[in-house]
Design a protein around this motif. Structure first.
Motif, PDB file in Angstrom:
ATOM      1  N   SER A  96      10.590  23.666 -11.175  1.00 52.75           N
ATOM      2  CA  SER A  96       9.896  22.628 -11.941  1.00 52.75           C
ATOM      3  C   SER A  96       8.411  22.955 -12.090  1.00 52.75           C
ATOM      4  CB  SER A  96      10.059  21.266 -11.261  1.00 52.75           C
ATOM      5  OG  SER A  96      11.403  20.849 -11.297  1.00 52.75           O
ATOM      6  N   LEU A  97       7.826  23.495 -11.038  1.00 47.06           N
ATOM      7  CA  LEU A  97       6.415  23.875 -11.093  1.00 47.06           C
ATOM      8  C   LEU A  97       6.199  25.025 -12.076  1.00 47.06           C
ATOM      9  CD1 LEU A  97       5.350  23.656  -7.333  1.00 47.06           C
ATOM     10  CD2 LEU A  97       4.745  22.094  -9.192  1.00 47.06           C
ATOM     11  N   SER A  98       7.174  25.925 -12.167  1.00 49.36           N
ATOM     12  CA  SER A  98       7.087  27.022 -13.134  1.00 49.36           C
ATOM     13  C   SER A  98       7.068  26.466 -14.552  1.00 49.36           C
ATOM     14  CB  SER A  98       8.273  27.980 -12.975  1.00 49.36           C
ATOM     15  OG  SER A  98       8.237  28.621 -11.727  1.00 49.36           O
ATOM     16  N   LYS A  99       7.928  25.487 -14.787  1.00 47.85           N
ATOM     17  CA  LYS A  99       7.981  24.834 -16.104  1.00 47.85           C
ATOM     18  C   LYS A  99       6.657  24.144 -16.406  1.00 47.85           C
ATOM     19  CE  LYS A  99      10.624  21.377 -18.728  1.00 47.85           C
ATOM     20  NZ  LYS A  99      10.866  22.281 -19.886  1.00 47.85           N
ATOM     21  N   ALA A 100       6.110  23.496 -15.389  1.00 40.81           N
ATOM     22  CA  ALA A 100       4.841  22.798 -15.569  1.00 40.81           C
ATOM     23  C   ALA A 100       3.706  23.781 -15.857  1.00 40.81           C
ATOM     24  CB  ALA A 100       4.520  21.981 -14.318  1.00 40.81           C
ATOM     25  N   THR A 101       3.732  24.928 -15.204  1.00 38.85           N
ATOM     26  CA  THR A 101       2.698  25.943 -15.433  1.00 38.85           C
ATOM     27  C   THR A 101       2.647  26.336 -16.898  1.00 38.85           C
ATOM     28  OG1 THR A 101       2.986  26.838 -13.195  1.00 38.85           O
ATOM     29  CG2 THR A 101       1.911  28.259 -14.800  1.00 38.85           C
ATOM     30  N   VAL A 102       3.815  26.523 -17.494  1.00 38.55           N
ATOM     31  CA  VAL A 102       3.893  26.893 -18.916  1.00 38.55           C
ATOM     32  C   VAL A 102       3.369  25.762 -19.791  1.00 38.55           C
ATOM     33  CG1 VAL A 102       5.468  27.492 -20.804  1.00 38.55           C
ATOM     34  CG2 VAL A 102       5.841  28.456 -18.527  1.00 38.55           C
TER      35      VAL A 102
ATOM     36  N   ALA B 164       6.359  12.057 -15.644  1.00 32.30           N
ATOM     37  CA  ALA B 164       6.779  13.278 -14.961  1.00 32.30           C
ATOM     38  C   ALA B 164       7.762  14.069 -15.816  1.00 32.30           C
ATOM     39  CB  ALA B 164       7.423  12.929 -13.619  1.00 32.30           C
ATOM     40  N   ALA B 165       8.639  13.363 -16.527  1.00 33.62           N
ATOM     41  CA  ALA B 165       9.647  14.030 -17.350  1.00 33.62           C
ATOM     42  C   ALA B 165       9.021  14.800 -18.505  1.00 33.62           C
ATOM     43  CB  ALA B 165      10.648  13.003 -17.879  1.00 33.62           C
ATOM     44  N   GLU B 166       7.879  14.337 -18.999  1.00 36.33           N
ATOM     45  CA  GLU B 166       7.190  15.047 -20.076  1.00 36.33           C
ATOM     46  C   GLU B 166       6.789  16.453 -19.660  1.00 36.33           C
ATOM     47  OE1 GLU B 166       3.845  12.816 -21.367  1.00 36.33           O
ATOM     48  OE2 GLU B 166       5.021  11.110 -22.092  1.00 36.33           O
ATOM     49  N   ILE B 167       6.525  16.607 -18.378  1.00 28.54           N
ATOM     50  CA  ILE B 167       6.084  17.905 -17.857  1.00 28.54           C
ATOM     51  C   ILE B 167       7.230  18.684 -17.227  1.00 28.54           C
ATOM     52  CG2 ILE B 167       4.534  19.062 -16.233  1.00 28.54           C
ATOM     53  CD1 ILE B 167       3.139  17.700 -18.608  1.00 28.54           C
ATOM     54  N   PHE B 168       8.038  18.008 -16.426  1.00 26.87           N
ATOM     55  CA  PHE B 168       9.068  18.701 -15.646  1.00 26.87           C
ATOM     56  C   PHE B 168      10.458  18.659 -16.273  1.00 26.87           C
ATOM     57  CE2 PHE B 168       6.028  17.061 -12.368  1.00 26.87           C
ATOM     58  CZ  PHE B 168       5.500  18.297 -12.013  1.00 26.87           C
ATOM     59  N   GLY B 169      10.624  17.924 -17.365  1.00 24.97           N
ATOM     60  CA  GLY B 169      11.931  17.800 -17.989  1.00 24.97           C
ATOM     61  C   GLY B 169      12.680  16.591 -17.475  1.00 24.97           C
ATOM     62  N   THR B 170      13.767  16.251 -18.154  1.00 29.84           N
ATOM     63  CA  THR B 170      14.510  15.039 -17.804  1.00 29.84           C
ATOM     64  C   THR B 170      15.166  15.112 -16.427  1.00 29.84           C
ATOM     65  OG1 THR B 170      16.431  15.917 -19.003  1.00 29.84           O
ATOM     66  CG2 THR B 170      14.971  14.438 -20.203  1.00 29.84           C
ATOM     67  N   LYS B 171      15.573  16.312 -16.024  1.00 31.05           N
ATOM     68  CA  LYS B 171      16.191  16.464 -14.699  1.00 31.05           C
ATOM     69  C   LYS B 171      15.126  16.610 -13.613  1.00 31.05           C
ATOM     70  CE  LYS B 171      20.564  18.586 -16.124  1.00 31.05           C
ATOM     71  NZ  LYS B 171      21.458  19.778 -15.978  1.00 31.05           N
ATOM     72  N   GLY B 172      14.092  17.372 -13.916  1.00 33.30           N
ATOM     73  CA  GLY B 172      13.056  17.620 -12.917  1.00 33.30           C
ATOM     74  C   GLY B 172      12.104  16.470 -12.719  1.00 33.30           C
ATOM     75  N   GLY B 173      11.896  15.663 -13.765  1.00 39.51           N
ATOM     76  CA  GLY B 173      10.944  14.564 -13.701  1.00 39.51           C
ATOM     77  C   GLY B 173      11.193  13.591 -12.569  1.00 39.51           C
ATOM     78  N   PRO B 174      12.390  12.988 -12.493  1.00 35.99           N
ATOM     79  CA  PRO B 174      12.667  12.028 -11.419  1.00 35.99           C
ATOM     80  C   PRO B 174      12.514  12.637 -10.028  1.00 35.99           C
ATOM     81  CG  PRO B 174      14.285  11.827 -13.152  1.00 35.99           C
ATOM     82  CD  PRO B 174      13.482  13.054 -13.476  1.00 35.99           C
ATOM     83  N   ARG B 175      12.980  13.874  -9.873  1.00 37.40           N
ATOM     84  CA  ARG B 175      12.888  14.528  -8.561  1.00 37.40           C
ATOM     85  C   ARG B 175      11.435  14.753  -8.177  1.00 37.40           C
ATOM     86  NH1 ARG B 175      15.465  18.942  -9.592  1.00 37.40           N
ATOM     87  NH2 ARG B 175      13.626  20.107 -10.196  1.00 37.40           N
ATOM     88  N   MET B 176      10.653  15.271  -9.090  1.00 36.20           N
ATOM     89  CA  MET B 176       9.269  15.588  -8.786  1.00 36.20           C
ATOM     90  C   MET B 176       8.432  14.336  -8.594  1.00 36.20           C
ATOM     91  SD  MET B 176       9.174  18.855  -8.557  1.00 36.20           S
ATOM     92  CE  MET B 176       7.445  19.293  -8.656  1.00 36.20           C
TER      93      MET B 176
END
Length: 223
Positions: free
Chosen positions: A172-178, A211-223
């Motif tokens: 998720s952090l990799s996705k956020a970095t991009v 959070a979902a805007e940055i980490f995606g729909t799956k990663g957002g809730p977790r992060m």
């Protein structure tokens, strides 16, 4: 006859360990003699099997290029690390080298890397091999956050201890970095802004959406 038999066994153990050192390092001549002398010094100060000492001498020299007193001190430290944590000494040396390279450290930081990993393992109940693996693979994201190797290992260990998949978190952090790079922001800067949005959200739904805007729909809730 008993003394002779015991001497033969001891000789074979020493000879086998020395063969291991030469095989691992490819050393010859004066270099081989120096490694043999270091082996004798380390071997005489430990209760561990001579073959284990030979493995350690050979691998530490191969991975870090240490010789003489530096080799002996580092090998002794590596042997203690492997014994305390129940790991293979050769693999531990390889893991430490990879960690040092991944975090742009110096070979002189070897003991620090071993100490930090051991402490996190003891504090979190995670194995040192697992911590090394996760901290090395996550090095790009961990360094983007401005964290050192010790802090990164502690982060990975704490996440796993809390039941959070650290590998998924790093993904998720990799996705956020991009995502943040598109706006010319570092990961640390972007996460700082996101944290403010989440803390100031009027509802949990609004926080999750941020959070979902940055980490995606799956990663957002977790992060």
């Amino acid at each position: 006859m008993a003394i002779a038999a015991g001497s033969m066994v001891a000789f074979n153990e020493v000879d086998g360990a020395l063969d291991t050192i030469i095989t691992k390092t490819g050393a010859s001549g004066d270099a081989a003699d120096s490694l043999a002398e270091s082996f004798k010094k380390v071997g005489s100060n430990t209760h561990l099997e001579l073959q284990t000492v030979g493995d350690a001498i050979g691998e530490v020299n191969t991975q870090f290029g240490f010789m003489d007193e530096k080799l002996e001190e580092s090998t002794d430290y590596m042997l203690k690390f492997a014994e305390i944590n129940g790991t293979d000494v050769s693999q531990s040396a390889i893991n430490a080298r990879q960690a040092i390279e991944a975090y742009d450290l110096s070979y002189d930081d070897l003991n620090m890397v071993l100490d930090a990993t051991t402490k996190v393992a003891q504090d979190t109940g995670q194995s040192v091999d697992s911590l090394f693996d996760k901290a090395i693979k996550g090095a790009p994201q961990i360094k983007e956050l401005g964290l050192s190797f010790a802090e990164g290992a502690a982060l990975m260990g704490s996440l796993e201890q809390a039941g959070v998949d650290s590998s998924a978190t790093l993904s998720s952090l990799s996705k956020a970095t991009v995502e943040y790079a598109k706006d010319g922001k570092s990961l640390s800067e972007g996460l700082g802004e996101l944290q403010e949005k989440i803390l100031n959200a009027s509802s949990e739904t609004e926080a999750i959406n941020a959070a979902a805007e940055i980490f995606g729909t799956k990663g957002g809730p977790r992060m």
